[in-house]
Design a protein around this motif. Structure first.
Motif, PDB file in Angstrom:
ATOM      1  N   GLU B  89       0.814  -1.213   0.000  1.00  0.00           N
ATOM      2  CA  GLU B  89       0.000   0.000   0.000  1.00  0.00           C
ATOM      3  C   GLU B  89       0.850   1.267   0.000  1.00  0.00           C
ATOM      4  OE1 GLU B  89      -2.310  -0.707   3.454  1.00  0.00           O
ATOM      5  OE2 GLU B  89      -3.476  -2.294   2.505  1.00  0.00           O
ATOM      6  N   ASN B  90       2.159   1.129  -0.009  1.00  0.00           N
ATOM      7  CA  ASN B  90       3.059   2.290   0.001  1.00  0.00           C
ATOM      8  C   ASN B  90       3.404   2.691  -1.430  1.00  0.00           C
ATOM      9  OD1 ASN B  90       3.922   2.383   3.058  1.00  0.00           O
ATOM     10  ND2 ASN B  90       3.987   0.242   2.414  1.00  0.00           N
ATOM     11  N   TRP B  92       5.518   5.796  -3.775  1.00  0.00           N
ATOM     12  CA  TRP B  92       6.442   6.919  -3.782  1.00  0.00           C
ATOM     13  C   TRP B  92       6.604   7.448  -5.205  1.00  0.00           C
ATOM     14  CZ3 TRP B  92       7.376   2.274  -1.328  1.00  0.00           C
ATOM     15  CH2 TRP B  92       7.571   2.291   0.050  1.00  0.00           C
ATOM     16  N   ARG B 103       6.280  10.461  -0.644  1.00  0.00           N
ATOM     17  CA  ARG B 103       5.149   9.536  -0.588  1.00  0.00           C
ATOM     18  C   ARG B 103       3.944  10.133  -1.310  1.00  0.00           C
ATOM     19  NH1 ARG B 103       4.393   5.275   3.164  1.00  0.00           N
ATOM     20  NH2 ARG B 103       6.433   4.542   3.852  1.00  0.00           N
ATOM     21  N   ILE B 104       3.244   9.308  -2.059  1.00  0.00           N
ATOM     22  CA  ILE B 104       2.034   9.737  -2.752  1.00  0.00           C
ATOM     23  C   ILE B 104       0.927   8.742  -2.411  1.00  0.00           C
ATOM     24  CG2 ILE B 104       3.159  10.964  -4.625  1.00  0.00           C
ATOM     25  CD1 ILE B 104       2.898   8.453  -6.336  1.00  0.00           C
ATOM     26  N   THR B 105      -0.289   9.032  -2.867  1.00  0.00           N
ATOM     27  CA  THR B 105      -1.406   8.151  -2.522  1.00  0.00           C
ATOM     28  C   THR B 105      -2.031   7.562  -3.776  1.00  0.00           C
ATOM     29  OG1 THR B 105      -3.277   9.652  -2.694  1.00  0.00           O
ATOM     30  CG2 THR B 105      -1.919   9.839  -0.719  1.00  0.00           C
ATOM     31  N   LEU B 107      -4.986   7.684  -4.639  1.00  0.00           N
ATOM     32  CA  LEU B 107      -6.058   8.511  -5.207  1.00  0.00           C
ATOM     33  C   LEU B 107      -5.523   9.597  -6.130  1.00  0.00           C
ATOM     34  CD1 LEU B 107      -7.987   8.911  -1.853  1.00  0.00           C
ATOM     35  CD2 LEU B 107      -8.644   7.449  -3.760  1.00  0.00           C
ATOM     36  N   GLN B 108      -4.252   9.968  -5.961  1.00  0.00           N
ATOM     37  CA  GLN B 108      -3.664  10.973  -6.837  1.00  0.00           C
ATOM     38  C   GLN B 108      -3.420  10.370  -8.209  1.00  0.00           C
ATOM     39  OE1 GLN B 108      -0.397  11.720  -3.893  1.00  0.00           O
ATOM     40  NE2 GLN B 108      -0.406  13.723  -4.861  1.00  0.00           N
ATOM     41  N   SER B 109      -3.010  11.242  -9.142  1.00  0.00           N
ATOM     42  CA  SER B 109      -2.620  10.745 -10.456  1.00  0.00           C
ATOM     43  C   SER B 109      -1.340  11.440 -10.888  1.00  0.00           C
ATOM     44  CB  SER B 109      -3.719  11.008 -11.473  1.00  0.00           C
ATOM     45  OG  SER B 109      -3.293  10.581 -12.738  1.00  0.00           O
ATOM     46  N   GLY B 112      -2.291  12.843 -14.412  1.00  0.00           N
ATOM     47  CA  GLY B 112      -3.546  13.547 -14.663  1.00  0.00           C
ATOM     48  C   GLY B 112      -4.482  12.612 -15.422  1.00  0.00           C
ATOM     49  N   GLY B 113      -5.638  13.123 -15.828  1.00  0.00           N
ATOM     50  CA  GLY B 113      -6.583  12.285 -16.576  1.00  0.00           C
ATOM     51  C   GLY B 113      -7.367  11.356 -15.666  1.00  0.00           C
ATOM     52  N   SER B 150      -9.097  -0.276   3.999  1.00  0.00           N
ATOM     53  CA  SER B 150      -9.677   1.015   3.598  1.00  0.00           C
ATOM     54  C   SER B 150      -8.706   1.839   2.759  1.00  0.00           C
ATOM     55  CB  SER B 150     -10.076   1.804   4.845  1.00  0.00           C
ATOM     56  OG  SER B 150      -8.929   2.018   5.645  1.00  0.00           O
ATOM     57  N   SER B 151      -7.466   1.396   2.661  1.00  0.00           N
ATOM     58  CA  SER B 151      -6.502   2.192   1.901  1.00  0.00           C
ATOM     59  C   SER B 151      -6.526   1.881   0.406  1.00  0.00           C
ATOM     60  CB  SER B 151      -5.093   1.958   2.450  1.00  0.00           C
ATOM     61  OG  SER B 151      -4.739   0.609   2.306  1.00  0.00           O
TER      62      SER B 151
END
Lengths: 445, 244
Positions: B89-90, B92, B103-105, B107-109, B112-113, B150-151
């Motif tokens: 779940e990690n 980067w 660190r990023i999540t 849900l981000q992109s 984009g798009g 939940s992640s």
């Protein structure tokens, strides 16, 4: 006339940034598409032994002088005949590499041609990085040459970046110039709770001709970073040792406590750090102590695609409000003396001491907040952001708003306005400028 | 009488066999059919705006096991050298200018798009989801998947699986509220060699991004033995050196 042309240039750069706001309504009327793109012709897939890329940036910078500030008096005791300072920059950053078997040569060059009314046309060129890398296996590599070591988890500040030049607080993501060193990466991955352990030793020679930024004549500095990845957490321990420089120890961590909520922190101790403190007469004294700096921060992404970065920084090397008041008082005395008797000696003293006091983040406690919104109002490739820096000790700070727009692949427009806020005898209130506007266009190729 | 009992027994056996269809086993087979245990690939990501304008990204990726994937952008020039890493779940992101991983999540992109990081850094579905229900139809199976934690980016996933090839035709991704987030359409079954036969194209659309569309095109999927040390933060700046 020249000033008028500069404003025109600023507006020309600014127009594309405004265009998406006007253009979004037109996009809504577009018909739905049924494009099928299934060709996959990618000649780039064939790897070449070399690669090259570059970015060309043209920017216009306007700084508004704060004619009543003490640092303005220090720099311009006779005043200036203008309220603003303009500078035009043409910056080219190029990087390239060549690989043969396990050997890779890499360099990143940064050259700027700039114009302002004080210096006219000037150039600034540096090789930010230039090293040879031996990649024997994914678990072991050896690098020799000029290299950047960006250690630490903080966004705005990194007290544990022992082998790095300080970041530009106004642009923490900007590339930095490295130091000449020999370094290695030794990595071991495992099953179990400790998933990765990695060791990065660094050996850095210092002399009058090599890495001369270090306040040491001849020395060999040793250091290293040990990285652990365990329990979904990144943890680093760092150290630096040299016979003529203060020893340093540090640690940092980073972890996602929720998928969209990251926390990070750093702490560092510089043993026997020497701080130079001036009194109101300009007499410099040394204070030796163990300087402890630390930082806590978060990075949060909301469901609306708003990213928030917030950090608190305790600068153990920083000055107290009283120490800074003495420095400001020295400048004030020097300025009065110059105007009363024409003598520059006190003002000159203050200028000499400015190398300690006029640095960014020169005091003890700071807050940093950056909020950026990705593609608001369905305007694609458009990101506005607001950044605030707050000096807790003297209640001064800066606030900057920025908009970035990349309407075409590899072309980026940027507009940023920064305002410095603070009362008399405060760090930001006494800076030379009270606002700064930068418009730039960047092309990648 | 004997014949009747035999028919009843056969019917009961068939029903039991259908009931015994293990959705999680099917999900694992789908994972393996989509890609081998350890492999490399090239992907082109295309974001298409309603007015037809496109943005393209070319990535080289390596994946090992159920939950380790590393990628590097080869183009466009503005993204070149950026690399991503996912271990469980990690996640980067390494940006060369910034010089260190952040660190990023999911849900981000990073591009984009419509595709988010969970789509781009896709690990095995069976490592993120449990199959709670399976339906059979003439078209194949419908696997009703529920996120293990939940992640995970999408709480509920409906996977429409081709019964013959055990490959997905379509995946519908939902939030925990039941709201449809996006659809993924798997197209153009292609033989990549070495026994790898899978869709070469994934298209996506989303009610959240009306009239926008994103496509991933796969190329040169090849089995490859990969060291675990590749999937570490220290190795992120060097991912491109794995290209042969």
């Amino acid at each position: 006339m020249i000033h008028a042309l500069r404003y025109v240039f600023l507006i020309v750069i600014f127009i594309p940034v405004l265009l998406p706001v006007c253009g979004s309504a037109q996009e809504e009327d577009s018909d739905s598409f049924d494009t099928e793109v299934t060709d996959f012709d990618i000649p780039e897939v064939d790897k070449k032994p070399y690669s090259f890329s570059a970015e060309l940036e043209v920017s216009e910078n306007i700084k508004g002088y704060d004619n009543d500030s003490l640092l303005f008096y220090q720099k311009f005791p006779d005043g200036t005949d203008k309220d603003t300072f303009f500078q035009t920059d043409f910056n080219l950053k190029a990087e390239g590499d060549y690989t043969y078997d396990i050997v890779k040569l890499y360099t990143r060059l940064n050259g700027t041609l700039y114009y302002n009314e004080d210096e006219h046309w000037e150039t600034d060129f540096k090789a930010e990085e230039a090293y040879v890398s031996f990649q024997q296996s994914p678990a072991f590599s050896l690098d020799i040459g000029k290299k950047v070591f960006k250690w630490g988890k903080g966004y705005a500040w990194n007290p544990t970046a022992f082998f790095s030049r300080p970041k530009n607080l106004e642009d923490p993501d900007a590339t930095l110039e490295g130091f000449y060193a020999v370094s290695s990466d030794m990595i071991k991955s495992m099953d179990g709770p400790l998933k990765t352990i990695a060791f990065t030793p660094v050996i850095m020679p210092v002399s009058d001709h090599l890495n001369d930024d270090w306040e040491s004549e001849t020395d060999v500095i040793f250091g290293g970073k040990i990285y652990f990845f365990t329990c979904d957490t990144d943890i680093d321990f760092m150290f630096l040792y040299g016979s003529e420089v203060p020893d340093r120890f540090g640690l940092d961590f980073s972890k996602n406590i929720f998928p969209n909520f990251e926390i990070h922190g750093e702490a560092a101790i510089v043993k026997d750090y020497v701080k130079y403190i001036t009194d109101r007469q300009g007499n410099l004294t040394e204070k030796k102590y163990n300087a402890i700096s630390y930082l806590f921060g978060i990075r949060y992404l909301s469901s609306m695609d708003t990213t928030t970065i917030f950090e608190y920084y305790r600068n153990g090397k920083g000055y107290t409000s009283d120490e800074f008041e003495d420095y400001f008082s020295l400048i004030e005395t020097g300025y009065s003396q110059y105007h009363n008797s024409g003598q520059m000696n006190v003002l000159m003293k203050s200028r000499l001491h400015g190398k300690y006091y006029n640095r960014q983040t020169a005091m003890k406690d700071y807050l940093y907040l950056k909020v950026s919104q990705k593609e608001p109002f369905d305007i694609l490739y458009f990101t506005p952001s607001v950044t605030a820096i707050y000096n807790i000790n003297d209640k001064s700070g800066s606030i900057a708003s920025q908009i970035t727009y990349t309407p075409i692949t590899n072309l980026e427009f940027d507009l940023k306005a920064t305002f410095l806020l603070g009362s008399k005898y405060t760090e930001y209130g006494e800076k030379v400028n009270d606002y700064n506007i930068t418009a730039s266009v960047k092309y990648y190729f | 009488m004997k014949k009747t009992i035999l028919i009843i027994l056969i019917s009961l056996y068939s029903a039991a066999a259908a009931f015994a269809l293990d959705g999680n086993e099917i999900l694992k087979k789908v994972d393996r059919n989509l890609n081998p245990e350890s492999f490399e690939m090239y992907r082109k990501l295309i974001n298409i705006e309603p007015n037809g304008l496109k943005k393209e990204f070319l990535m080289y990726s390596v994946k090992k096991g159920k939950e380790k994937i590393a990628s590097v952008f080869l183009s466009p020039a503005s993204e070149k050298g950026r690399s991503t890493l996912r271990v469980g779940e990690n996640m980067w992101l390494y940006i060369p200018n910034v010089g260190k991983p952040i660190r990023i999540t999911s849900l981000q992109s990073v591009t984009g798009g419509v595709f988010n990081n969970a789509d781009i850094m896709r690990v095995d579905y069976s490592s993120e989801y449990n199959c709670e229900k399976i339906e059979t139809s003439d078209d194949g199976y419908v696997l009703h998947l529920k996120a293990k934690t939940s992640s995970v980016a999408y709480d509920i996933v409906k996977m429409f699986v081709d019964v013959k090839r055990l490959l997905p035709n379509k995946i519908a991704c939902y939030a925990s509220s039941g709201m449809l987030i996006k659809n993924l359409y798997f197209k153009n079954i292609k033989d990549f060699g070495d026994g790898i036969v899978r869709p070469a194209v994934i298209e996506t659309d989303s009610p959240l991004y009306k009239d926008y569309k994103s496509i991933i095109i796969f190329a040169k999927i090849k089995k490859r033995k990969l060291s675990d040390e590749i999937f570490t933060l220290n190795y992120m700046p060097k991912v491109e050196s794995l290209r042969q």
